[in-house]
Design a protein around this motif. Structure first.
Motif: not given
Length: 234
Positions: A179-199
């Motif tokens: 998945x590509x990075x972006x502010x507000x990006x969200x990826x559902x993994x196994x029992x975990x969600x990954x969110x992207x946020x500008x530094x």
């Protein structure tokens, strides 16, 4: 679990694997910044900060030379940390909005803060080799947190890529293509969600690329997803 994560943090603080980073962090600790001339700088790798049973993990880039490298605590004592901890407090995940020293009484609620590189790098730019050398620490941190971890917020593209690689090595299945990075990006993994946020870098916050409202919204969404109680935002 607490003792295992505490033991990992202790091992991190003794790491000397990257000669360039060791030389830089120790040189900064010796020469200091005039404004902090009366400080005894930490001058070592900076471990993660937060409770061992955290449900949310925030992954940055690396400690700042006169921030975490001075205070010994992630995102503490620099302007990036001022922005991050103020947002965590506004969302209800921190006991206070400021973070100035390791003994200032700050507590985090259900959230831990870490980085893919634990030493302050020159110009805030670790090399790819230094990133890869430091990765096993993050992989082990993720493994130790897995029983309770439900969400990860990656700050910036560097943190996003580092998080994906470390999550993969820690046992989570990562989608292909990545998945590509972006502010507000969200990826559902196994029992975990990954969110992207500008530094929360000064360049982003001073130019308005990342506003306090944008940061709080990502953190609050991640916290709710992780099952953490949050404060209502205005």
């Amino acid at each position: 679990m607490d003792s295992s994560l505490a033991a990992l943090d202790e091992r991190i603080t003794g790491c000397r694997a990257c000669p360039r980073l060791v030389a830089w962090r120790e040189e900064v600790a010796r020469t200091k910044r005039p404004a902090f001339a009366d400080w005894t700088y930490w001058g070592r790798p900076v471990p993660g900060f937060g409770p061992p049973d955290a449900r949310l993990l925030v992954i940055g880039l690396a400690p700042a030379a006169h921030g975490g490298n001075r205070t010994g605590r992630m995102f503490t004592g620099d302007r990036s940390g001022d922005v991050l901890y103020a947002a965590l407090h506004a969302v209800g995940l921190a006991s206070q909005p400021t973070s100035v020293s390791a003994d200032d009484g700050l507590e985090l609620y259900g959230v831990r803060v870490t980085a893919p590189v634990h030493c302050a790098p020159p110009a805030n730019k670790p090399t790819s080799e230094e990133r890869d050398t430091c990765r096993p620490w993050l992989v082990q941190e993720l493994r130790l947190m897995r029983p309770t971890l439900r969400c990860v917020v990656a700050l910036g593209g560097f943190g996003w890529q580092a998080a994906l690689t470390a999550l993969d090595e820690a046992g989570w299945s990562i989608p292909r293509p990545r998945p590509a990075f972006g502010h507000g990006a969200r990826v559902a993994l196994e029992g975990l969600d990954l969110f992207g946020c500008f530094h929360v870098s000064q360049r982003n916050t001073f130019t308005g690329r990342l506003t306090s409202e944008m940061l709080r919204e990502v953190l609050r969404t991640a916290a709710i997803t992780a099952g953490l109680p949050t404060a209502e935002l205005p």
